[in-house]
Write a protein that holds these residues in place. Structure first.
Motif, short mmCIF file in Angstrom:
data_model
loop_
_atom_site.label_atom_id
_atom_site.label_comp_id
_atom_site.label_asym_id
_atom_site.label_seq_id
_atom_site.Cartn_x
_atom_site.Cartn_y
_atom_site.Cartn_z
N ARG A 46 0.84 -1.20 0.00
CA ARG A 46 0.00 0.00 0.00
C ARG A 46 0.87 1.25 0.00
O ARG A 46 2.04 1.21 0.39
CB ARG A 46 -0.91 0.00 1.22
CG ARG A 46 -0.17 0.09 2.54
CD ARG A 46 -1.10 0.34 3.72
NE ARG A 46 -0.40 0.23 4.99
CZ ARG A 46 0.36 1.18 5.52
NH1 ARG A 46 0.54 2.33 4.87
NH2 ARG A 46 0.96 1.00 6.69
N PRO A 47 0.34 2.40 -0.42
CA PRO A 47 1.10 3.65 -0.36
C PRO A 47 1.44 4.01 1.08
O PRO A 47 0.66 3.71 2.00
CB PRO A 47 0.15 4.67 -0.99
CG PRO A 47 -0.81 3.87 -1.80
CD PRO A 47 -0.97 2.57 -1.07
N PRO A 48 2.56 4.64 1.30
CA PRO A 48 2.93 5.01 2.67
C PRO A 48 2.09 6.17 3.19
O PRO A 48 1.61 7.00 2.43
CB PRO A 48 4.40 5.41 2.55
CG PRO A 48 4.53 5.90 1.14
CD PRO A 48 3.60 5.03 0.33
N ARG A 49 1.95 6.20 4.50
CA ARG A 49 1.31 7.32 5.20
C ARG A 49 2.35 7.96 6.11
O ARG A 49 3.38 7.38 6.42
CB ARG A 49 0.11 6.84 6.00
CG ARG A 49 -1.00 6.24 5.16
CD ARG A 49 -2.22 5.88 6.03
NE ARG A 49 -1.94 4.78 6.94
CZ ARG A 49 -2.26 3.52 6.70
NH1 ARG A 49 -2.87 3.18 5.56
NH2 ARG A 49 -1.98 2.57 7.58
N ILE A 50 2.05 9.15 6.56
CA ILE A 50 3.01 9.88 7.37
C ILE A 50 3.39 9.10 8.63
O ILE A 50 4.54 9.13 9.07
CB ILE A 50 2.48 11.29 7.74
CG1 ILE A 50 3.58 12.14 8.38
CG2 ILE A 50 1.25 11.20 8.62
CD1 ILE A 50 4.72 12.47 7.46
N ASP A 51 2.45 8.36 9.22
CA ASP A 51 2.74 7.60 10.44
C ASP A 51 3.67 6.42 10.20
O ASP A 51 4.20 5.84 11.15
CB ASP A 51 1.44 7.11 11.08
CG ASP A 51 0.59 8.25 11.63
OD1 ASP A 51 1.16 9.33 11.85
OD2 ASP A 51 -0.62 8.06 11.82
N ASP A 52 3.86 6.04 8.93
CA ASP A 52 4.77 4.93 8.61
C ASP A 52 6.24 5.32 8.71
O ASP A 52 7.11 4.44 8.77
CB ASP A 52 4.50 4.41 7.19
CG ASP A 52 3.12 3.78 7.04
OD1 ASP A 52 2.70 3.07 7.95
OD2 ASP A 52 2.48 4.02 6.00
N LEU A 53 6.53 6.61 8.69
CA LEU A 53 7.93 7.04 8.62
C LEU A 53 8.75 6.52 9.79
O LEU A 53 9.93 6.20 9.63
CB LEU A 53 8.02 8.57 8.55
CG LEU A 53 7.44 9.23 7.29
CD1 LEU A 53 7.77 10.72 7.27
CD2 LEU A 53 7.94 8.55 6.01
#
Length: 462
Positions: free
Chosen positions: A298-305
């Motif tokens: 899936r595309p990354p989200r800011i919380d994945d960083l």
């Protein structure tokens, strides 16, 4: 360095031009060779008295302790002002403090995190236009992508027309500036040379885009139609200390400054990451394993960083080995003592992240691209000015958080969709030091689309 006073070394040169010939012939070699001579090395570039400072303690002194005695280099200011005007990159003193104070909140980390979805959307859109097996200039592709992102962040509009026009003008302006920096004697601006005419033409084209956007945004804000883009924020900003707002000309200068600084650093760093991943399959396998584990397609989200540790390490290592801002210049506005040596007013101090990031006395195997240097946030234990790709002190790059968030998100998004292959197994990389540090001749590679990450069993490289 201890308590001993470092020796002041001197690099000799031509009786008239000093070291200007060596500096122009191979700037990177000049910086690295000179840095190896000692922590402070004096030389001349034409009539200008210069010092290369290459010790972390002394770099901190220049950028932090002695900041009040430093100023923008007059030559750098003169050249950049022709395009940028009086923005953050060219101003000094009280005006610079006021502009920095007003703009900094717009680029605070929490504000930058709000652009995460925009960054990912642009990366997905760009990848959607790429064809499997096509040969492409990766540097140009990354330029187009990051330019579209900074344009959208500035204006929050369909940015293709603006981005295309800016992409046509900025490289030309940078090439002209590079030639002007290298001249021992500057040509008066009033002379109608072809270069000056071209410089004014390109600057006028850029100014027209920005001033039109400012006018339109002021009208929208006046009608109560606000937004969260950077331009709307600048139109509405009020200085907390004086109550002043920025004029259209002041906003124009800062918008163009953000354009110049807001796309190329990330684009170049991404280019070097793709190059190194193509060269080193073990690194690419570990990168893919992390993307699969954290994102699962899936595309990354800011919380994945916070979980994309290796992705962040790749970006930071590229900033170490290939820092876009490969050297920095400060003018000595008042006489100072640096490392026990008197430095006269009017002298020029050079600091080179490129030279220091490749110094064997500071790094183990410095020429090797090794992301594990940054494992477990190791840089927190280092001297703060052993690694300084964004500068430091009060003048640290105002867009550093934007670049770090954007770089990590774009790697995570594109890394799941495509991989880049070298056209030849031993494809050389020649660095070209212009205003920033780019690959000479671009970065031609072959693009392959990924149906789905396949990384089972990949382990961290040794």
């Amino acid at each position: 360095m201890g308590t001993a006073t470092p020796i002041l070394f001197e690099r000799k040169g031509h009786w008239l031009l000093g070291a200007l010939g060596a500096f122009r012939e191979d700037r990177l070699r000049f910086l690295t060779d000179t840095a190896q001579m000692g922590p402070i090395v004096r030389f001349r570039l034409g009539p200008r008295r210069c010092y290369l400072v290459s010790d972390p303690d002394l770099v901190r002194e220049v950028l932090v302790t002695r900041h009040p005695q430093m100023a923008r280099d007059p030559l750098v200011r003169r050249i950049l002002e022709k395009t940028l005007g009086g923005g953050l990159l060219t101003s000094d003193g009280a005006y610079w403090k006021r502009q920095r104070r007003m703009i900094a909140p717009a680029l605070h980390l929490q504000r930058v995190r709000g652009y995460a979805d925009l960054m990912v959307e642009h990366a997905l859109a760009a990848a959607g236009h790429w064809r499997d097996g096509e040969e492409t200039d990766v540097e140009q592709a990354m330029d187009q992508l990051t330019l579209s992102i900074v344009t959208a962040a500035l204006f929050r509009v369909d940015s293709r027309v603006h981005a295309a026009t800016v992409a046509e003008t900025l490289p030309g302006l940078q090439e002209i500036a590079r030639r002007q920096f290298d001249r021992p004697v500057q040509i008066p601006d009033w002379l109608p040379t072809p270069e000056h005419r071209r410089q004014r033409e390109l600057s006028a084209r850029l100014n027209h885009i920005v001033m039109e956007a400012i006018s339109a945004r002021r009208a929208r804000v006046g009608e109560g139609d606000g937004g969260d883009d950077l331009l709307t924020m600048m139109v509405q900003m009020t200085d907390a200390e004086t109550g002043e707002r920025m004029t259209d000309e002041e906003i124009r200068a800062e918008v163009i400054t953000l354009y110049l600084a807001g796309y190329e650093t990330t684009a170049l760093t991404l280019t070097y990451v793709w190059y190194e991943l193509a060269r080193q399959p073990a690194l690419a396998a570990h990168f893919q394993a992390e993307l699969e584990r954290v994102l699962g397609g899936r595309p990354p989200r800011i919380d994945d960083l916070d979980q994309l540790h290796y992705t962040r390490m790749l970006f930071k290592e590229a900033l170490r080995l290939y820092p876009p801002a490969y050297f920095m210049v400060r003018a000595v506005a008042e006489p100072i003592t640096l490392g026990g040596h008197a430095i006269p007013r009017g002298s020029v101090l050079l600091l080179s992240p490129f030279a220091m990031h490749r110094d064997p006395s500071l790094w183990d195997a410095p020429e090797r691209f090794d992301p594990t240097r940054f494992a477990d946030d190791a840089e927190r234990t280092w001297h703060k000015f052993k690694y300084f790709p964004f500068g430091g002190g009060p003048r640290i790059c105002i867009g550093n958080q934007f670049a770090l968030v954007e770089g990590q998100l774009l790697l995570a998004t594109l890394g799941q969709l495509v991989e880049f292959e070298l056209l030849q197994p031993d494809q050389p990389l020649t660095l070209e030091p212009q205003i920033t540090l780019g690959p000479k001749g671009g970065m031609p590679m072959r693009l392959h689309r990924r149906a789905r990450p396949t990384t089972a069993g990949a382990t961290a490289p040794a």
